[in-house]
Design a protein around this motif. Structure first.
Motif: not given
Length: 283
Positions: A261-267
């Motif tokens: 996961f990237l830090p945005d949690g959406k990607t």
């Protein structure tokens, strides 16, 4: 006819521009080394073979596990510190505590050692079976040290290294694990299962059994999802609370070898063995 010729000229003009850009890109990125990735400097470990590396969480040191022990580089000075060198059998695993005050390493002889860092004062040493598959991971708060070795999983106290609990029913082929961001849950992945355990007492919180071999589970930043890859060339995103697969990422040509996961949690970013990195929207 005139309109057709105009359209045709525009098309050829566009093709010519693309061709010029490709040629310029070739000579700029391929022929000119200054525009490509270049080596900053080799890491000289005095002829020893490098097996493992770990940066300290404060980014001040780089611990290098070799076939003869551990060497530590001071990144500010850009050199290894002779006083911090430790002799062992070749290193199979390295991990720092979150506060960078402890370093744990295992070697091929099955010896596990915990040092105070950066003094490298030995705190404790113990033996584990099948050291070639043993992995260790500190919890985010550093109060737990998880140990996983094929079909044996244990939670140790992160400071005394005494065993807190041995995890039950981890299966016969478990090779990867991860702590949730808040440190409350440990997920263990293996042959056809993902198991979630309470990191404080080792009780099982849930399980997901599928006809897949899950690898390298990683929590989302908020701890509500887990991403992992499998040998069927797919990447799976699972909901922690329900245990259900919420997204299946397909189309990886040679099998996924990395998913996070990237830090945005959406990607989610993935890579496979024969392709580029890919970003996926998993909202």
């Amino acid at each position: 006819m005139e309109k057709f010729l105009t359209t045709r000229v525009k098309a050829w003009f566009a093709i010519a521009i693309v061709a010029v850009l490709l040629v310029l890109g070739y000579f700029t990125l391929w022929k000119n080394p200054s525009h490509t990735w270049k080596m900053l400097q080799p890491i000289d470990v005095s002829g020893e073979k490098t097996w493992r590396m770990a940066f300290s969480p404060d980014n001040k040191y780089l611990a290098v596990g070799t076939d003869e022990g551990i060497q530590v580089m001071d990144l500010a000075l850009n050199k290894f510190v002779p006083e911090m060198k430790v002799k062992t059998s070749f290193v199979t695993n390295l991990c720092f505590s979150p506060d960078a005050t402890r370093l744990v390493a295992s070697d091929y002889q099955g010896e596990v050692r915990a040092w105070e860092f950066p003094s490298m004062r030995l705190l404790r040493a113990w033996k584990v079976p099948e050291p070639e598959t043993a992995i260790f991971r500190f919890s985010p708060r550093g109060d737990r040290l998880a140990y996983l070795n094929r079909q044996d999983a244990r939670l140790l106290d992160g400071k005394t290294y005494e065993e807190v609990v041995r995890l039950k029913d981890v299966g016969s082929q478990s090779f990867s694990m991860d702590f949730s961001p808040d440190g409350s849950t440990l997920v263990v992945a293996g042959d056809g299962h993902l198991l979630c355990f309470d990191a404080s007492n080792g009780s099982k919180r849930g399980s997901i059994w599928l006809d897949q071999y899950f690898e390298e589970p990683r929590f989302s930043p908020d701890g509500t999802k887990i991403v992992c890859h499998a040998p069927d060339d797919n990447v799976y995103v699972l909901d922690v609370k329900s245990g259900r697969i919420v997204s299946t990422l397909t189309g990886l040509s040679q099998g996924a070898c990395f998913a996070r996961f990237l830090p945005d949690g959406k990607t989610v970013v993935t890579t496979d063995w024969d392709g580029p990195a890919v970003l996926w929207d998993v909202t």
